[in-house]
Design an enzyme around this catalytic site. Structure first.
Site, PDB file in Angstrom:
ATOM      1  N   ARG A 127       0.928  -1.265   0.010  1.00 22.53           N
ATOM      2  CA  ARG A 127       0.064  -0.001   0.002  1.00 22.53           C
ATOM      3  C   ARG A 127       0.878   1.311   0.132  1.00 22.53           C
ATOM      4  O   ARG A 127       0.364   2.337   0.600  1.00 22.53           O
ATOM      5  CB  ARG A 127      -1.167  -0.066   1.185  1.00 22.53           C
ATOM      6  CG  ARG A 127      -2.039  -1.112   1.153  1.00 22.53           C
ATOM      7  CD  ARG A 127      -2.880  -1.146   0.174  1.00 22.53           C
ATOM      8  NE  ARG A 127      -3.695  -2.238   0.219  1.00 22.53           N
ATOM      9  CZ  ARG A 127      -3.256  -3.444  -0.350  1.00 22.53           C
ATOM     10  NH1 ARG A 127      -2.299  -3.854  -1.368  1.00 22.53           N
ATOM     11  NH2 ARG A 127      -4.313  -4.413  -0.304  1.00 22.53           N
TER      12      ARG A 127
ATOM     13  N   GLU B  93      -4.848   3.697   6.446  1.00 20.53           N
ATOM     14  CA  GLU B  93      -4.623   3.206   5.121  1.00 20.53           C
ATOM     15  C   GLU B  93      -5.131   4.661   4.214  1.00 20.53           C
ATOM     16  O   GLU B  93      -4.553   5.190   3.198  1.00 20.53           O
ATOM     17  CB  GLU B  93      -5.350   2.134   4.674  1.00 20.53           C
ATOM     18  CG  GLU B  93      -5.018   1.767   3.133  1.00 20.53           C
ATOM     19  CD  GLU B  93      -5.477   0.431   2.801  1.00 20.53           C
ATOM     20  OE1 GLU B  93      -5.276  -0.627   3.833  1.00 20.53           O
ATOM     21  OE2 GLU B  93      -6.295  -0.011   2.046  1.00 20.53           O
TER      22      GLU B  93
ATOM     23  N   SER C  20     -10.696  -0.446   3.861  1.00 20.07           N
ATOM     24  CA  SER C  20      -9.882  -0.814   5.209  1.00 20.07           C
ATOM     25  C   SER C  20      -9.484   0.732   5.705  1.00 20.07           C
ATOM     26  O   SER C  20      -8.972   1.434   5.058  1.00 20.07           O
ATOM     27  CB  SER C  20      -9.078  -1.786   4.703  1.00 20.07           C
ATOM     28  OG  SER C  20      -9.203  -2.845   4.191  1.00 20.07           O
TER      29      SER C  20
HETATM   30  C1  FAD Z   1     -15.832  -0.483   0.004  1.00 15.71           C
HETATM   31  C2  FAD Z   1     -14.383  -0.237  -0.433  1.00 15.71           C
HETATM   32  C3  FAD Z   1     -13.293  -1.349  -0.426  1.00 15.71           C
HETATM   33  C4  FAD Z   1     -12.056  -1.011  -0.751  1.00 15.71           C
HETATM   34  N1  FAD Z   1     -11.155  -2.252  -0.957  1.00 15.71           N
HETATM   35  C5  FAD Z   1     -10.011  -2.090  -1.269  1.00 15.71           C
HETATM   36  C6  FAD Z   1      -9.103  -3.130  -1.427  1.00 15.71           C
HETATM   37  O1  FAD Z   1      -9.533  -4.268  -1.518  1.00 15.71           O
HETATM   38  N2  FAD Z   1      -7.802  -2.748  -1.743  1.00 15.71           N
HETATM   39  C7  FAD Z   1      -7.377  -1.380  -1.764  1.00 15.71           C
HETATM   40  O2  FAD Z   1      -6.068  -1.257  -1.969  1.00 15.71           O
HETATM   41  N3  FAD Z   1      -8.052  -0.519  -1.599  1.00 15.71           N
HETATM   42  C8  FAD Z   1      -9.331  -0.699  -1.282  1.00 15.71           C
HETATM   43  N4  FAD Z   1     -10.059   0.411  -1.047  1.00 15.71           N
HETATM   44  C9  FAD Z   1      -9.520   1.866  -1.047  1.00 15.71           C
HETATM   45  C10 FAD Z   1      -9.443   2.455  -2.361  1.00 15.71           C
HETATM   46  O3  FAD Z   1     -10.483   1.963  -3.306  1.00 15.71           O
HETATM   47  C11 FAD Z   1      -8.126   2.382  -3.129  1.00 15.71           C
HETATM   48  O4  FAD Z   1      -7.300   2.881  -2.207  1.00 15.71           O
HETATM   49  C12 FAD Z   1      -7.985   3.042  -4.465  1.00 15.71           C
HETATM   50  O5  FAD Z   1      -6.948   2.885  -5.129  1.00 15.71           O
HETATM   51  C13 FAD Z   1      -8.518   4.624  -4.381  1.00 15.71           C
HETATM   52  O6  FAD Z   1      -8.597   5.022  -5.625  1.00 15.71           O
HETATM   53  P1  FAD Z   1      -9.300   6.541  -6.038  1.00 15.71           P
HETATM   54  O7  FAD Z   1      -9.321   6.767  -7.444  1.00 15.71           O
HETATM   55  O8  FAD Z   1     -10.735   6.423  -5.292  1.00 15.71           O
HETATM   56  O9  FAD Z   1      -8.399   7.529  -5.003  1.00 15.71           O
HETATM   57  P2  FAD Z   1      -8.862   8.843  -4.439  1.00 15.71           P
HETATM   58  O10 FAD Z   1      -9.517   8.302  -3.091  1.00 15.71           O
HETATM   59  O11 FAD Z   1      -9.607   9.727  -5.155  1.00 15.71           O
HETATM   60  O12 FAD Z   1      -7.266   9.531  -4.057  1.00 15.71           O
HETATM   61  C14 FAD Z   1      -6.390   8.540  -3.250  1.00 15.71           C
HETATM   62  C15 FAD Z   1      -5.130   9.268  -3.144  1.00 15.71           C
HETATM   63  O13 FAD Z   1      -4.612   9.234  -4.616  1.00 15.71           O
HETATM   64  C16 FAD Z   1      -4.139  10.322  -5.139  1.00 15.71           C
HETATM   65  N5  FAD Z   1      -4.541  10.083  -6.669  1.00 15.71           N
HETATM   66  C17 FAD Z   1      -5.711   9.919  -7.298  1.00 15.71           C
HETATM   67  N6  FAD Z   1      -5.608  10.019  -8.790  1.00 15.71           N
HETATM   68  C18 FAD Z   1      -4.372  10.257  -8.905  1.00 15.71           C
HETATM   69  C19 FAD Z   1      -3.389  10.375 -10.039  1.00 15.71           C
HETATM   70  N7  FAD Z   1      -3.873  10.284 -11.145  1.00 15.71           N
HETATM   71  N8  FAD Z   1      -1.914  10.897  -9.931  1.00 15.71           N
HETATM   72  C20 FAD Z   1      -1.696  11.139  -8.413  1.00 15.71           C
HETATM   73  N9  FAD Z   1      -2.242  10.831  -7.370  1.00 15.71           N
HETATM   74  C21 FAD Z   1      -3.566  10.306  -7.393  1.00 15.71           C
HETATM   75  C22 FAD Z   1      -5.105  11.198  -4.502  1.00 15.71           C
HETATM   76  O14 FAD Z   1      -4.527  12.625  -4.636  1.00 15.71           O
HETATM   77  C23 FAD Z   1      -5.063  10.756  -3.027  1.00 15.71           C
HETATM   78  O15 FAD Z   1      -3.862  11.250  -2.545  1.00 15.71           O
HETATM   79  C24 FAD Z   1     -11.442   0.327  -0.687  1.00 15.71           C
HETATM   80  C25 FAD Z   1     -12.520   1.336  -0.778  1.00 15.71           C
HETATM   81  C26 FAD Z   1     -13.806   1.043  -0.353  1.00 15.71           C
HETATM   82  C27 FAD Z   1     -14.748   2.449  -0.152  1.00 15.71           C
END
Ligand code: FAD
Length: 300
Positions: free
Chosen positions: A173, A292, A222
């Site tokens: 992560r 996380e 998480s």
């Molecule tokens: C129900 C649920 C289940 C989940 N299960 C998992 C799982 O199994 N495994 C897991 O790893 N995660 C899980 N997550 C967490 C989440 O989905 C991941 O961390 C995912 O990668 C976040 O992506 P996002 O596009 O929503 O990022 P955001 O939440 O929008 O942003 C997160 C971070 O990424 C940065 N970011 C976004 N896009 C870019 C870009 N293009 N360039 C640079 N920085 C960027 C943002 O600035 C921020 O700092 C879960 C979340 C939920 C709600």
């Protein structure tokens, strides 16, 4: 910038939103207003917008907001919605090019259609590829960066370049980028060609997860990373904290590592509950849990 109010070239001024509630853009449905919210149409539009900004403009890149706590006072500066970075193409038999705003679920389904594996794990990540690259997201035993061959990045001025994946190191992560201040535009990902695979395996993985996690409720997935050799959920459960509630944020009775917004939780409530969990778990088991999710913005 003038009197603290950001101003933009006329072509962009008409397309920005001001004081956009971030609660509309996070899976927790929590978050105060962003000063400015902009949704570029595509990569060229995004780079042109960045090039037009005064150099000191604070920027926040947003994927699907599924790993994000935005504080109640909101975000000063510009929030960039990356959903316009939506191209997904097959480059050759085993390699695809995917822009950063593509939802991981779409990436998983398309790879299965192309006969590329292992990609079904991406279906367990409810964010964009950009968010997955940012924190080496993973699910069902797979993770993002082992599949990455190169990434296209840009800086805050909108200058883009390609980087080889070997320039990055990564772990559970997290990643260590070769330079600060770069954002992901796209990635080239490599898989194995396995013709005949279907969506059935992916559907089974998601169904199994639904039995143990409060999927569909408002959370960030998480809350804490798993400490070495243990599980955050086990430690929180053992500390007797399942069901603990502050305001409208509650430790899920179904899965202790999920904090669920029951209706109208504030970010302050979340921060209080996170601190309480950390304190109690450390007091009882000696382990300091590490969040996380990413916290951004200002308190009220
Ligand atoms: C129900 C649920 C289940 C989940 N299960 C998992 C799982 O199994 N495994 C897991 O790893 N995660 C899980 N997550 C967490 C989440 O989905 C991941 O961390 C995912 O990668 C976040 O992506 P996002 O596009 O929503 O990022 P955001 O939440 O929008 O942003 C997160 C971070 O990424 C940065 N970011 C976004 N896009 C870019 C870009 N293009 N360039 C640079 N920085 C960027 C943002 O600035 C921020 O700092 C879960 C979340 C939920 C709600």
């Amino acid at each position: 910038m003038n009197d603290g109010v950001l101003s933009f070239d006329a072509e962009f001024e008409a397309r920005i939103k001001r004081d956009e509630p971030m609660s509309r853009h996070t899976s927790w449905h929590i978050g105060g207003p962003a000063d400015v919210y902009f949704s570029p149409r595509d990569r060229a539009d995004l780079l042109a917008f960045l090039a037009s900004l005064p150099p000191d403009t604070p920027l926040f890149w947003l994927g699907l907001g599924s790993n994000l706590l935005v504080r109640d006072g909101g975000i000063r500066g510009v929030v960039l919605d990356t959903s316009g970075l939506a191209r997904l193409e097959r480059s050759n038999d085993t390699t695809i090019t995917c822009e950063a705003g593509v939802p991981c679920a779409r990436l998983a389904r398309q790879c299965i259609k192309w006969g590329l594996a292992p990609a079904e794990f991406f279906a367990g990540i409810p964010g964009t590829l950009g968010g997955a690259l940012f924190m080496n997201a993973g699910a069902f035993g797979g993770e993002t960066w082992p599949r990455v061959r190169s990434v296209d990045v840009c800086d805050a001025r909108g200058v883009d370049r390609r980087r080889d994946a070997r320039e990055y190191s990564y772990g559970y992560r997290h990643i260590v980028p070769p330079a600060p201040g770069e954002y992901f535009l796209a990635a080239s990902l490599e898989f194995e060609y396995r013709p005949g695979i279907t969506e059935e395996g992916m559907r089974q993985l998601l169904a199994r997860r639904k039995e143990t996690q409060p999927i569909g409720e408002w959370s960030c997935g998480s809350t804490f990373t798993n400490p070495p050799g243990d599980h955050a959920a086990r430690l929180i459960d053992a500390a007797g904290l399942k069901g603990t509630r502050i305001g409208d944020i509650m430790v899920s009775p179904k899965h202790a590592n999920f904090l669920v917004n029951v209706e109208a939780a504030t970010a302050a409530d979340v921060e209080r509950l996170v601190a309480l969990i950390q304190h109690e778990v450390e007091r009882q088991s000696g382990v300091k849990l590490v969040p996380e999710f990413r916290t951004v913005g200002e308190p009220l």
